[in-house]
Design a protein around this motif. Structure first.
Motif, PDB file in Angstrom:
ATOM      1  N   ILE A  13       0.856  -1.190   0.000  1.00 45.87           N
ATOM      2  CA  ILE A  13       0.000   0.000   0.000  1.00 45.87           C
ATOM      3  C   ILE A  13       0.890   1.238   0.000  1.00 45.87           C
ATOM      4  O   ILE A  13       2.081   1.158   0.298  1.00 45.87           O
ATOM      5  N   ILE A  34      -7.231   1.127  -0.355  1.00 48.94           N
ATOM      6  CA  ILE A  34      -6.960   0.520   0.944  1.00 48.94           C
ATOM      7  C   ILE A  34      -8.257   0.085   1.621  1.00 48.94           C
ATOM      8  O   ILE A  34      -8.369  -1.022   2.164  1.00 48.94           O
ATOM      9  N   GLU A  82      -5.738   6.237  -3.515  1.00 50.65           N
ATOM     10  CA  GLU A  82      -5.085   5.199  -2.717  1.00 50.65           C
ATOM     11  C   GLU A  82      -5.904   4.858  -1.472  1.00 50.65           C
ATOM     12  O   GLU A  82      -5.982   3.683  -1.085  1.00 50.65           O
TER      13      GLU A  82
END
Length: 287
Positions: free
Chosen positions: A267, A281, A277
């Motif tokens: 990540i 996640i 992002e």
């Protein structure tokens, strides 16, 4: 870099700043920040009205990065430094960065965020440590951070207030949409444990009542004894993934997943495209 080299770097940088004192011209639209997501936040609100100087480059870690003398000079040209709040980079270096920067506004964007104490490990037990700095891993915290940023930006460009307010409200609306989705999709996961090498998702875990199990504690790699404990806990909790932040070594995570028949998931909470992002996640955590 060892302590001697670090002192040499600070000494050389101080010489450069001293020699240039009074000669460095300010760039009226230049803002310095610590991490890439801050650049994203500024651009979501102010578009391209400001040039953003990011001190920690892509792929580098806020835990260990050391600025160059040239970067110190770039900070001196800035009209403002927006700090994230408590990252080790700022704790170690910000005094030196700002010392030679005349007439620079120093703004702590973490004001108003409910901060979390990190963990420190001594022997076989844990106790409360210093402040966990990773506030940008939380949608709720970034709303507070963005409100602080918005207020500062309209002070710097009051004639753009209407435009910045519209952009700010749009950005907050997108954060709220993702936050509501996360609240809904992670509701059935409340109390779920996930394992991560570096504890970068502490604030996200608090937001949605998840349990973060860190492989690295207090900046230290795990001992063989603690590795064994982690593997046993991962098996007990049926954890099949170990998150690793892009900027960190994956070898310890690989050792764990080899024992639990799992996978390493990379990540990047420090990605410049922060919102995309964060969506990724949260999507991984809900599955």
């Amino acid at each position: 870099m060892n302590v001697i080299n670090k002192l040499i770097l600070v000494f050389l940088a101080s010489i450069i700043m001293s020699c240039q004192s009074g000669k460095i011209e300010k760039e009226p639209n230049l803002i310095s920040v610590s991490i890439l997501p801050q650049k994203y936040f500024i651009e979501r609100i102010a578009g391209d009205d400001f040039k953003v100087n990011v001190l920690i480059p892509p792929g580098a870690s806020p835990e260990t990065y050391e600025p160059t003398p040239n970067q110190m000079t770039d900070v001196a040209k800035s009209v403002a430094y927006f700090r994230i709040g408590n990252i080790p980079f700022e704790t170690v270096w910000l005094g030196n960065l700002l010392e030679g920067a005349d007439n620079i506004k120093d703004v702590d964007l973490s004001k108003g965020v409910e901060l979390i104490k990190g963990q420190e490990k001594h022997g076989d037990h844990f106790h409360e440590g210093g402040i966990d700095p990773h506030i940008w891993s939380s949608l709720k915290s970034v709303k507070i951070l963005s409100a602080n940023l918005y207020q500062e930006l309209i002070k710097m460009a009051p004639e753009k207030k209407d435009i910045y307010e519209k952009n700010y409200q749009q950005f907050i609306s997108e954060i709220d949409e993702l936050d509501n989705l996360a609240e809904f999709s992670l509701k059935r996961k409340q109390g779920k444990s996930f394992m991560i090498f570096h504890p970068a998702l502490t604030y996200l875990a608090r937001d949605y009542n998840l349990r973060q199990i860190a492989v690295e504690v207090d900046g230290k790699e795990p001992s063989p004894t603690y590795m064994k404990q982690l593997i046993e806990e991962a098996k007990r909790l049926e954890i099949k993934q170990v998150f690793v932040q892009k900027q960190f070594n994956v070898e310890n995570a690989k050792a764990i997943v080899a024992e639990i028949d799992g996978e390493v998931v990379v990540i990047d909470p420090l990605a410049e495209d922060w919102l995309t992002e964060m969506k990724r996640i949260i999507h991984i955590l809900k599955n």
